[in-house]
Motif scaffolding. Structure first.
Motif, PDB file in Angstrom:
ATOM      1  N   SER A  46       4.479 -24.253 -21.156  1.00 34.35           N
ATOM      2  CA  SER A  46       3.345 -25.160 -20.914  1.00 34.35           C
ATOM      3  C   SER A  46       2.099 -24.679 -21.649  1.00 34.35           C
ATOM      4  CB  SER A  46       3.081 -25.300 -19.417  1.00 34.35           C
ATOM      5  OG  SER A  46       2.745 -24.050 -18.863  1.00 34.35           O
ATOM      6  N   GLN A  47       1.892 -23.371 -21.724  1.00 34.09           N
ATOM      7  CA  GLN A  47       0.754 -22.833 -22.467  1.00 34.09           C
ATOM      8  C   GLN A  47       0.898 -23.139 -23.955  1.00 34.09           C
ATOM      9  OE1 GLN A  47      -0.175 -18.648 -21.512  1.00 34.09           O
ATOM     10  NE2 GLN A  47       1.154 -18.903 -19.730  1.00 34.09           N
ATOM     11  N   ALA A  48       2.133 -23.040 -24.484  1.00 36.65           N
ATOM     12  CA  ALA A  48       2.379 -23.323 -25.901  1.00 36.65           C
ATOM     13  C   ALA A  48       2.105 -24.790 -26.205  1.00 36.65           C
ATOM     14  CB  ALA A  48       3.812 -22.957 -26.270  1.00 36.65           C
ATOM     15  N   LYS A  49       2.549 -25.700 -25.331  1.00 39.92           N
ATOM     16  CA  LYS A  49       2.281 -27.136 -25.537  1.00 39.92           C
ATOM     17  C   LYS A  49       0.781 -27.399 -25.560  1.00 39.92           C
ATOM     18  CE  LYS A  49       4.816 -28.794 -22.172  1.00 39.92           C
ATOM     19  NZ  LYS A  49       5.536 -29.730 -21.278  1.00 39.92           N
ATOM     20  N   GLN A  50       0.062 -26.742 -24.670  1.00 42.18           N
ATOM     21  CA  GLN A  50      -1.382 -26.943 -24.588  1.00 42.18           C
ATOM     22  C   GLN A  50      -2.084 -26.406 -25.842  1.00 42.18           C
ATOM     23  OE1 GLN A  50      -3.228 -24.845 -21.336  1.00 42.18           O
ATOM     24  NE2 GLN A  50      -4.693 -26.512 -21.010  1.00 42.18           N
ATOM     25  N   LYS A  51      -1.714 -25.212 -26.300  1.00 41.52           N
ATOM     26  CA  LYS A  51      -2.367 -24.621 -27.479  1.00 41.52           C
ATOM     27  C   LYS A  51      -2.043 -25.375 -28.762  1.00 41.52           C
ATOM     28  CE  LYS A  51      -3.325 -19.932 -26.017  1.00 41.52           C
ATOM     29  NZ  LYS A  51      -3.317 -18.528 -26.392  1.00 41.52           N
ATOM     30  N   LEU A  52      -0.836 -25.973 -28.831  1.00 40.16           N
ATOM     31  CA  LEU A  52      -0.450 -26.725 -30.026  1.00 40.16           C
ATOM     32  C   LEU A  52      -0.830 -28.203 -29.926  1.00 40.16           C
ATOM     33  CD1 LEU A  52       3.067 -25.187 -30.764  1.00 40.16           C
ATOM     34  CD2 LEU A  52       0.983 -24.892 -32.104  1.00 40.16           C
ATOM     35  N   HIS A  53      -1.482 -28.599 -28.827  1.00 42.80           N
ATOM     36  CA  HIS A  53      -1.898 -29.986 -28.602  1.00 42.80           C
ATOM     37  C   HIS A  53      -0.701 -30.931 -28.664  1.00 42.80           C
ATOM     38  CE1 HIS A  53      -5.930 -28.431 -28.871  1.00 42.80           C
ATOM     39  NE2 HIS A  53      -5.681 -27.946 -30.078  1.00 42.80           N
ATOM     40  N   ARG A  54       0.343 -30.596 -27.925  1.00 42.70           N
ATOM     41  CA  ARG A  54       1.543 -31.437 -27.855  1.00 42.70           C
ATOM     42  C   ARG A  54       1.796 -31.825 -26.396  1.00 42.70           C
ATOM     43  NH1 ARG A  54       6.153 -28.913 -31.786  1.00 42.70           N
ATOM     44  NH2 ARG A  54       6.161 -30.741 -33.094  1.00 42.70           N
ATOM     45  N   PRO A  55       1.030 -32.749 -25.869  1.00 45.65           N
ATOM     46  CA  PRO A  55       1.205 -33.099 -24.462  1.00 45.65           C
ATOM     47  C   PRO A  55       2.568 -33.727 -24.181  1.00 45.65           C
ATOM     48  CG  PRO A  55      -0.364 -34.585 -25.518  1.00 45.65           C
ATOM     49  CD  PRO A  55      -0.023 -33.520 -26.514  1.00 45.65           C
ATOM     50  N   GLY A  56       3.150 -34.352 -25.197  1.00 40.68           N
ATOM     51  CA  GLY A  56       4.468 -34.973 -25.015  1.00 40.68           C
ATOM     52  C   GLY A  56       5.601 -33.962 -24.935  1.00 40.68           C
ATOM     53  N   GLY A  57       5.355 -32.751 -25.365  1.00 35.13           N
ATOM     54  CA  GLY A  57       6.380 -31.714 -25.300  1.00 35.13           C
ATOM     55  C   GLY A  57       7.111 -31.537 -26.615  1.00 35.13           C
ATOM     56  N   PHE A  58       8.265 -30.932 -26.519  1.00 35.45           N
ATOM     57  CA  PHE A  58       9.091 -30.623 -27.689  1.00 35.45           C
ATOM     58  C   PHE A  58      10.436 -31.336 -27.560  1.00 35.45           C
ATOM     59  CE2 PHE A  58       6.561 -26.759 -26.706  1.00 35.45           C
ATOM     60  CZ  PHE A  58       5.752 -26.743 -27.831  1.00 35.45           C
ATOM     61  N   GLU A  59      11.045 -31.677 -28.694  1.00 34.71           N
ATOM     62  CA  GLU A  59      12.376 -32.300 -28.670  1.00 34.71           C
ATOM     63  C   GLU A  59      13.417 -31.337 -28.094  1.00 34.71           C
ATOM     64  OE1 GLU A  59      13.677 -34.366 -32.266  1.00 34.71           O
ATOM     65  OE2 GLU A  59      11.592 -34.256 -32.954  1.00 34.71           O
ATOM     66  N   MET A  60      13.286 -30.094 -28.447  1.00 36.51           N
ATOM     67  CA  MET A  60      14.168 -29.036 -27.938  1.00 36.51           C
ATOM     68  C   MET A  60      13.321 -27.776 -27.814  1.00 36.51           C
ATOM     69  SD  MET A  60      16.362 -28.587 -31.488  1.00 36.51           S
ATOM     70  CE  MET A  60      17.566 -27.511 -30.832  1.00 36.51           C
ATOM     71  N   TYR A  61      13.835 -26.762 -27.148  1.00 37.76           N
ATOM     72  CA  TYR A  61      13.059 -25.534 -26.946  1.00 37.76           C
ATOM     73  C   TYR A  61      14.059 -24.397 -26.778  1.00 37.76           C
ATOM     74  CZ  TYR A  61       9.001 -22.813 -25.396  1.00 37.76           C
ATOM     75  OH  TYR A  61       7.990 -21.904 -25.283  1.00 37.76           O
ATOM     76  N   VAL A  62      14.541 -23.867 -27.921  1.00 38.13           N
ATOM     77  CA  VAL A  62      15.606 -22.861 -27.913  1.00 38.13           C
ATOM     78  C   VAL A  62      15.137 -21.615 -28.659  1.00 38.13           C
ATOM     79  CG1 VAL A  62      17.996 -22.373 -28.568  1.00 38.13           C
ATOM     80  CG2 VAL A  62      17.337 -24.694 -27.900  1.00 38.13           C
ATOM     81  N   ALA A  63      15.113 -20.479 -27.958  1.00 34.89           N
ATOM     82  CA  ALA A  63      14.752 -19.203 -28.586  1.00 34.89           C
ATOM     83  C   ALA A  63      15.872 -18.792 -29.529  1.00 34.89           C
ATOM     84  CB  ALA A  63      14.522 -18.136 -27.520  1.00 34.89           C
ATOM     85  N   LYS A  64      15.528 -18.466 -30.777  1.00 31.42           N
ATOM     86  CA  LYS A  64      16.532 -18.118 -31.787  1.00 31.42           C
ATOM     87  C   LYS A  64      16.568 -16.624 -32.101  1.00 31.42           C
ATOM     88  CE  LYS A  64      18.267 -22.130 -32.630  1.00 31.42           C
ATOM     89  NZ  LYS A  64      19.679 -22.400 -32.420  1.00 31.42           N
ATOM     90  N   GLN A  65      15.406 -16.006 -32.303  1.00 34.07           N
ATOM     91  CA  GLN A  65      15.351 -14.574 -32.580  1.00 34.07           C
ATOM     92  C   GLN A  65      14.049 -14.006 -32.047  1.00 34.07           C
ATOM     93  OE1 GLN A  65      15.704 -13.694 -36.731  1.00 34.07           O
ATOM     94  NE2 GLN A  65      14.070 -15.051 -37.358  1.00 34.07           N
ATOM     95  N   PHE A  66      13.997 -12.676 -31.934  1.00 40.80           N
ATOM     96  CA  PHE A  66      12.806 -12.057 -31.367  1.00 40.80           C
ATOM     97  C   PHE A  66      12.589 -10.671 -31.940  1.00 40.80           C
ATOM     98  CE2 PHE A  66      16.088 -10.165 -28.865  1.00 40.80           C
ATOM     99  CZ  PHE A  66      15.600  -8.968 -28.391  1.00 40.80           C
ATOM    100  N   TRP A  67      11.360 -10.190 -31.794  1.00 40.56           N
ATOM    101  CA  TRP A  67      10.936  -8.853 -32.154  1.00 40.56           C
ATOM    102  C   TRP A  67      10.205  -8.295 -30.936  1.00 40.56           C
ATOM    103  CZ3 TRP A  67      10.706 -13.186 -34.954  1.00 40.56           C
ATOM    104  CH2 TRP A  67      11.161 -13.192 -36.273  1.00 40.56           C
ATOM    105  N   THR A  68      10.158  -6.979 -30.800  1.00 38.36           N
ATOM    106  CA  THR A  68       9.380  -6.374 -29.718  1.00 38.36           C
ATOM    107  C   THR A  68       8.478  -5.287 -30.277  1.00 38.36           C
ATOM    108  OG1 THR A  68      11.147  -4.784 -29.214  1.00 38.36           O
ATOM    109  CG2 THR A  68      11.074  -6.811 -27.894  1.00 38.36           C
ATOM    110  N   GLN A  69       7.413  -5.024 -29.531  1.00 40.65           N
ATOM    111  CA  GLN A  69       6.465  -3.973 -29.883  1.00 40.65           C
ATOM    112  C   GLN A  69       6.023  -3.321 -28.576  1.00 40.65           C
ATOM    113  OE1 GLN A  69       2.536  -5.276 -31.073  1.00 40.65           O
ATOM    114  NE2 GLN A  69       2.359  -3.599 -32.541  1.00 40.65           N
ATOM    115  N   ILE A  70       6.196  -2.005 -28.503  1.00 39.52           N
ATOM    116  CA  ILE A  70       5.789  -1.279 -27.306  1.00 39.52           C
ATOM    117  C   ILE A  70       4.297  -0.969 -27.402  1.00 39.52           C
ATOM    118  CG2 ILE A  70       6.159   0.776 -25.890  1.00 39.52           C
ATOM    119  CD1 ILE A  70       8.588  -1.081 -26.030  1.00 39.52           C
TER     120      ILE A  70
END
Length: 136
Positions: free
Chosen positions: A71-95
């Motif tokens: 919901s925060q991502a939709k708000q920051k990207l100004h996409r009130p309608g949402g996303f067609e899909m929402y699937v995490a594909k890859q990630f990185w981490t930082q301690i």
């Protein structure tokens, strides 16, 4: 020998401490050379402190993190309608003082403009905060 060790250092030690086992005051130089090679390989392959890890395929844990800040991502990207899909594909981490996650999420079947990158901070009490989001 680890291929990452600089050849000139290896040749220097090889000339001064031949690989046949020699003892001097109880020290075995052959074992010392082996320790040098192992330490150098481990040291070179470790990630930089505070740096990002390499990309890894997303797991259900990263999908859960992405869902928590959707919901925060939709708000920051100004996409009130949402996303067609929402699937995490890859990630990185930082301690850091907690963990930063950089998660690449597919939001549309199109390859161009179909992905966003989330940067999520998880504090030591397991609270998640979206710190950055951008289309990629």
């Amino acid at each position: 020998m680890c291929p990452a060790i600089n050849r000139s250092y290896y040749n220097h030690f090889k000339n001064y401490y031949p690989l046949q086992s020699r003892s001097y005051n109880g020290y075995n130089f052959h074992g010392w050379m082996l320790s040098l090679n192992i330490y150098s390989c481990i040291h070179i392959k470790m990630s930089v402190p505070g740096g990002w890890t390499g990309p890894k395929p997303a797991t259900p844990e990263e999908q859960m993190i992405a869902n928590k800040v959707k919901s925060q991502a939709k708000q920051k990207l100004h996409r009130p309608g949402g996303f067609e899909m929402y699937v995490a594909k890859q990630f990185w981490t930082q301690i850091v003082d907690g963990i930063n996650y950089r998660i690449e999420v597919q939001v549309s079947p199109e390859h161009v403009g179909g992905f966003i990158q989330l940067t999520v901070y998880r504090d030591l009490e397991d609270h998640y905060t979206l710190t950055d989001v951008k289309p990629i």
